[in-house]
Scaffold this motif. Structure first.
Motif, PDB file in Angstrom:
ATOM      1  N   SER A 204       0.853  -1.194   0.000  1.00  0.00           N
ATOM      2  CA  SER A 204       0.000   0.000   0.000  1.00  0.00           C
ATOM      3  C   SER A 204       0.886   1.240   0.000  1.00  0.00           C
ATOM      4  O   SER A 204       2.057   1.177   0.401  1.00  0.00           O
ATOM      5  CB  SER A 204      -0.917   0.018   1.231  1.00  0.00           C
ATOM      6  OG  SER A 204      -1.821  -1.076   1.210  1.00  0.00           O
ATOM      7  N   VAL A 237      -2.591  -3.468  -2.794  1.00  0.00           N
ATOM      8  CA  VAL A 237      -3.790  -3.481  -1.945  1.00  0.00           C
ATOM      9  C   VAL A 237      -4.486  -2.132  -1.900  1.00  0.00           C
ATOM     10  O   VAL A 237      -5.663  -2.021  -2.249  1.00  0.00           O
ATOM     11  CB  VAL A 237      -3.445  -3.947  -0.512  1.00  0.00           C
ATOM     12  CG1 VAL A 237      -4.682  -3.835   0.399  1.00  0.00           C
ATOM     13  CG2 VAL A 237      -2.950  -5.388  -0.532  1.00  0.00           C
ATOM     14  N   ALA A 238      -3.809  -1.072  -1.461  1.00  0.00           N
ATOM     15  CA  ALA A 238      -4.500   0.202  -1.238  1.00  0.00           C
ATOM     16  C   ALA A 238      -3.661   1.391  -1.673  1.00  0.00           C
ATOM     17  O   ALA A 238      -2.526   1.556  -1.218  1.00  0.00           O
ATOM     18  CB  ALA A 238      -4.881   0.351   0.234  1.00  0.00           C
ATOM     19  N   VAL A 240      -3.820   5.047  -1.025  1.00  0.00           N
ATOM     20  CA  VAL A 240      -4.450   5.999  -0.119  1.00  0.00           C
ATOM     21  C   VAL A 240      -4.150   7.405  -0.624  1.00  0.00           C
ATOM     22  O   VAL A 240      -2.991   7.757  -0.847  1.00  0.00           O
ATOM     23  CB  VAL A 240      -3.941   5.805   1.319  1.00  0.00           C
ATOM     24  CG1 VAL A 240      -4.600   6.805   2.265  1.00  0.00           C
ATOM     25  CG2 VAL A 240      -4.204   4.367   1.780  1.00  0.00           C
ATOM     26  N   ARG A 262      -7.182  -1.033  -4.417  1.00  0.00           N
ATOM     27  CA  ARG A 262      -8.298  -0.102  -4.209  1.00  0.00           C
ATOM     28  C   ARG A 262      -7.796   1.301  -3.968  1.00  0.00           C
ATOM     29  O   ARG A 262      -6.703   1.504  -3.423  1.00  0.00           O
ATOM     30  CB  ARG A 262      -9.130  -0.547  -3.000  1.00  0.00           C
ATOM     31  CG  ARG A 262      -9.819  -1.882  -3.176  1.00  0.00           C
ATOM     32  CD  ARG A 262     -10.498  -2.302  -1.876  1.00  0.00           C
ATOM     33  NE  ARG A 262     -11.413  -1.280  -1.385  1.00  0.00           N
ATOM     34  CZ  ARG A 262     -11.912  -1.259  -0.141  1.00  0.00           C
ATOM     35  NH1 ARG A 262     -11.541  -2.197   0.730  1.00  0.00           N
ATOM     36  NH2 ARG A 262     -12.740  -0.313   0.233  1.00  0.00           N
ATOM     37  N   ILE A 264      -8.377   4.491  -1.738  1.00  0.00           N
ATOM     38  CA  ILE A 264      -8.948   4.801  -0.422  1.00  0.00           C
ATOM     39  C   ILE A 264      -8.709   6.279  -0.131  1.00  0.00           C
ATOM     40  O   ILE A 264      -7.560   6.709  -0.004  1.00  0.00           O
ATOM     41  CB  ILE A 264      -8.309   3.950   0.695  1.00  0.00           C
ATOM     42  CG1 ILE A 264      -8.363   2.459   0.352  1.00  0.00           C
ATOM     43  CG2 ILE A 264      -8.969   4.251   2.034  1.00  0.00           C
ATOM     44  CD1 ILE A 264      -9.741   1.874   0.265  1.00  0.00           C
ATOM     45  N   SER A 274     -15.595   3.580   1.178  1.00  0.00           N
ATOM     46  CA  SER A 274     -14.175   3.434   0.813  1.00  0.00           C
ATOM     47  C   SER A 274     -13.322   4.616   1.253  1.00  0.00           C
ATOM     48  O   SER A 274     -12.209   4.797   0.757  1.00  0.00           O
ATOM     49  CB  SER A 274     -14.002   3.197  -0.694  1.00  0.00           C
ATOM     50  OG  SER A 274     -14.417   1.896  -1.028  1.00  0.00           O
ATOM     51  N   PHE A 288     -12.600  -0.515   5.082  1.00  0.00           N
ATOM     52  CA  PHE A 288     -12.223  -1.904   5.332  1.00  0.00           C
ATOM     53  C   PHE A 288     -13.260  -2.591   6.222  1.00  0.00           C
ATOM     54  O   PHE A 288     -12.984  -2.968   7.368  1.00  0.00           O
ATOM     55  CB  PHE A 288     -10.822  -1.966   5.924  1.00  0.00           C
ATOM     56  CG  PHE A 288      -9.773  -1.474   4.971  1.00  0.00           C
ATOM     57  CD1 PHE A 288      -9.365  -2.244   3.886  1.00  0.00           C
ATOM     58  CD2 PHE A 288      -9.221  -0.212   5.125  1.00  0.00           C
ATOM     59  CE1 PHE A 288      -8.419  -1.775   2.992  1.00  0.00           C
ATOM     60  CE2 PHE A 288      -8.269   0.266   4.240  1.00  0.00           C
ATOM     61  CZ  PHE A 288      -7.864  -0.518   3.164  1.00  0.00           C
ATOM     62  N   ALA A 324      -5.520   4.320   7.520  1.00  0.00           N
ATOM     63  CA  ALA A 324      -5.886   3.629   6.281  1.00  0.00           C
ATOM     64  C   ALA A 324      -4.792   2.646   5.868  1.00  0.00           C
ATOM     65  O   ALA A 324      -5.083   1.513   5.465  1.00  0.00           O
ATOM     66  CB  ALA A 324      -6.149   4.646   5.175  1.00  0.00           C
ATOM     67  N   ARG A 327      -4.872  -0.291   8.394  1.00  0.00           N
ATOM     68  CA  ARG A 327      -6.043  -1.133   8.175  1.00  0.00           C
ATOM     69  C   ARG A 327      -5.894  -1.972   6.906  1.00  0.00           C
ATOM     70  O   ARG A 327      -6.405  -3.080   6.815  1.00  0.00           O
ATOM     71  CB  ARG A 327      -7.307  -0.269   8.098  1.00  0.00           C
ATOM     72  CG  ARG A 327      -7.681   0.410   9.408  1.00  0.00           C
ATOM     73  CD  ARG A 327      -8.338  -0.554  10.384  1.00  0.00           C
ATOM     74  NE  ARG A 327      -9.630  -0.989   9.891  1.00  0.00           N
ATOM     75  CZ  ARG A 327     -10.037  -2.263   9.830  1.00  0.00           C
ATOM     76  NH1 ARG A 327      -9.227  -3.235  10.240  1.00  0.00           N
ATOM     77  NH2 ARG A 327     -11.233  -2.565   9.374  1.00  0.00           N
ATOM     78  N   SER A 328      -5.144  -1.451   5.910  1.00  0.00           N
ATOM     79  CA  SER A 328      -4.974  -2.185   4.656  1.00  0.00           C
ATOM     80  C   SER A 328      -4.204  -3.483   4.836  1.00  0.00           C
ATOM     81  O   SER A 328      -4.288  -4.375   3.987  1.00  0.00           O
ATOM     82  CB  SER A 328      -4.275  -1.300   3.612  1.00  0.00           C
ATOM     83  OG  SER A 328      -2.874  -1.211   3.837  1.00  0.00           O
TER      84      SER A 328
END
Length: 509
Positions: A204, A237-238, A240, A262, A264, A274, A288, A324, A327-328
């Motif tokens: 991420s 994954v993310a 941000v 994703r 975020i 999201s 999440f 964020a 959490r990812s």
């Protein structure tokens, strides 16, 4: 000329690095880590630097690296004779430096320390996941926050990179880590490839914000933003991004990410699905969880952050970004909450130094550009502003114009005072502005503090938020902050509190 096929095959600690002729530019913390790593791998290493302290000279000799002390105003003959296959550039080397231009002409590959670290990240197996953090401001705080949250979850996490610990030291730590939280400057990102064996594939990433900075190094705002945008390439994954900064969202849209990654968003508003944000004083995760369209997960509250000295708006934004990222990789909301209860900001980041006669004295020497200073100024309603230093080619006009209403007065320091004084004259002709005109480094802060004390009134905050680099008159931003704190305490004597508990104002209503 570089043998590209050989370099393409160097993708592991266990690859054959033996005899690889490598020039390492710079012998600071990053350059030394690169030289030490390459020597351990069996490469033939030539370190080239203008000056090297005696201790490091001895250590380089012990590890088997050659050293050439040279002003580097031109390409040394010894480097040409060495015929390097690879150049490792420390982050401070400007893209048009003679050595880098020579390498490009001779078709010698140039890597930064981050690419080298990625290629050898498997020294201790299993290799750690990487989380990347960049942005104009807030990088270090967000990196520390993220690592703290991961550690609270029981993960072996290391904050590293531009934060001060070289990534190469982290990947070579014999204990190994589960996750490296890597702070990346635009200088480090500049040298990263977009694809190929040296391209990063982080779990991420975040770009916290973008504002003009380091334009003298990158050459243009476009080049600076392009470097920052690399942080999102190949994210798994993310991604941000900051919903309040459209440029960061566009970076995510433009990035080549892995399938399933994703986007975020975070900001200080009510979060959508999201997103991370704030609803009725509660920091929330709506990203999440399964039913993110109808519910949210509570992380902490603004009241709790205020108790911990973490409620300034830009700090809250950093907390949301870090949450964020954490959490990812599966850190539970309750763990995020508990980690925040014990987290404290580093020195020189909106750090309350003292208070007396209703006047607070705050050290934000880390605000080394206008964007950072803007965040700091926005946290206080009435300010005597100590500002100035090296502006690094950045326009100060918009910052001054945007905060005139909250200024009681200004005290201008540093070598680039003229641009600041002119901006105050244009946008706040009635504002009292004092110039500290001295070349005596030891005298700068004493005079600035004395001037500010004469201008401040009860209810004011005397804020050191220079909006500029420090190297014109100080060793670094920390030296500048320490001198400010020392001058404040000397001026106030026994009248002040000790400022030991950092206090930040709450979010505005």
């Amino acid at each position: 000329m570089t043998d590209a096929s050989r370099l393409d095959g160097l993708t592991s600690w266990r690859s054959d690095w033996s005899g690889l002729r490598t020039v390492v530019l710079g012998a600071g913390v990053t350059g030394f880590a690169a030289a030490d790593t390459l020597a351990e791998l069996g490469a033939e290493v030539l370190v080239v630097a203008p000056a090297v302290d005696d201790d490091r000279v001895r250590v380089l000799e012990v590890i088997g690296a050659r050293l050439l002390q040279h002003p580097l105003d031109a390409v040394p003959e010894e480097v040409v004779a060495f015929d390097p296959e690879l150049v490792i550039a420390s982050p401070g080397f400007h893209p048009d430096h003679p050595m880098l231009e020579w390498a490009a002409t001779e078709r010698v590959a140039v890597w930064g320390d981050i690419e080298l670290a990625w290629r050898v990240r498997d020294k201790v197996e299993p290799a750690a996941e990487w989380i990347l953090v960049t942005g104009t401001n807030g990088k270090t705080t967000t990196t520390q926050l993220t690592a703290t949250m991961l550690a609270a979850h029981g993960l072996r996490a290391a904050p590293c990179g531009n934060i001060g610990v070289p990534v190469l030291d982290a990947v070579r730590d014999p204990g190994g880590f589960d996750v490296l939280v890597v702070e990346l400057s635009s200088y480090q990102l500049h040298h990263l490839p977009l694809d190929g064996p040296g391209a990063l594939h982080p779990v991420s990433s975040v770009c916290l914000n973008i504002a003009d900075d380091h334009l003298d190094w990158h050459g243009s705002a476009e080049a600076y933003r392009a470097a920052k945008a690399k942080v999102y390439e190949h994210v798994r994954v993310a991604c941000v991004y900051n919903k309040s900064d459209a440029a960061t969202e566009q970076m995510v849209r433009d990035a080549e990410v892995e399938e399933g990654a994703r986007a975020i968003g975070f900001d200080l508003g009510v979060p959508g699905p999201s997103d991370f944000g704030i609803a009725e004083g509660v920091l929330c995760d709506r990203a999440f969880l399964d039913d993110r369209r109808n519910t949210a997960l509570e992380l902490t509250t603004l009241d709790e952050l205020a108790q911990a000295g973490l409620a300034a708006p830009h700090v809250v934004a950093n907390i949301l970004a870090a949450a964020a990222l954490a959490r990812s990789v599966g850190v539970p909301p309750a763990t995020v909450h508990d980690a925040l209860a014990t987290f404290r900001l580093d020195a020189h980041r909106i750090e309350r130094v003292a208070a007396a006669d209703g006047i607070a004295w705050v050290d934000d020497s880390k605000a080394t550009n206008p964007h950072a200073a803007q965040a700091s100024l926005a946290a206080y309603p009435s300010v005597v502003w100590i500002v100035g230093g090296l502006l690094k080619g950045v326009d100060i006009d918009a910052l001054v114009a945007g905060h005139v209403d909250r200024l009681r007065a200004a005290v201008v320091i540093g070598v680039d005072r003229a641009a600041l004084v002119a901006a105050f004259a244009r946008h706040a002709p009635g504002l009292e502005v004092v110039e500290v005109d001295t070349a005596d480094t030891g005298d700068v802060m004493r005079r600035a503090v004395e001037s500010a004390a004469g201008l401040a009134r009860a209810g004011d905050t005397v804020l050191l938020a220079p909006a500029a680099a420090s190297m014109d008159q100080f060793t670094d931003y920390a030296d500048r902050g320490r001198r400010f704190a020392g001058a404040v305490r000397e001026y106030l004597g026994g009248e002040a509190d000790d400022g030991s508990a950092p206090r930040a104002p709450g979010l505005p209503g």
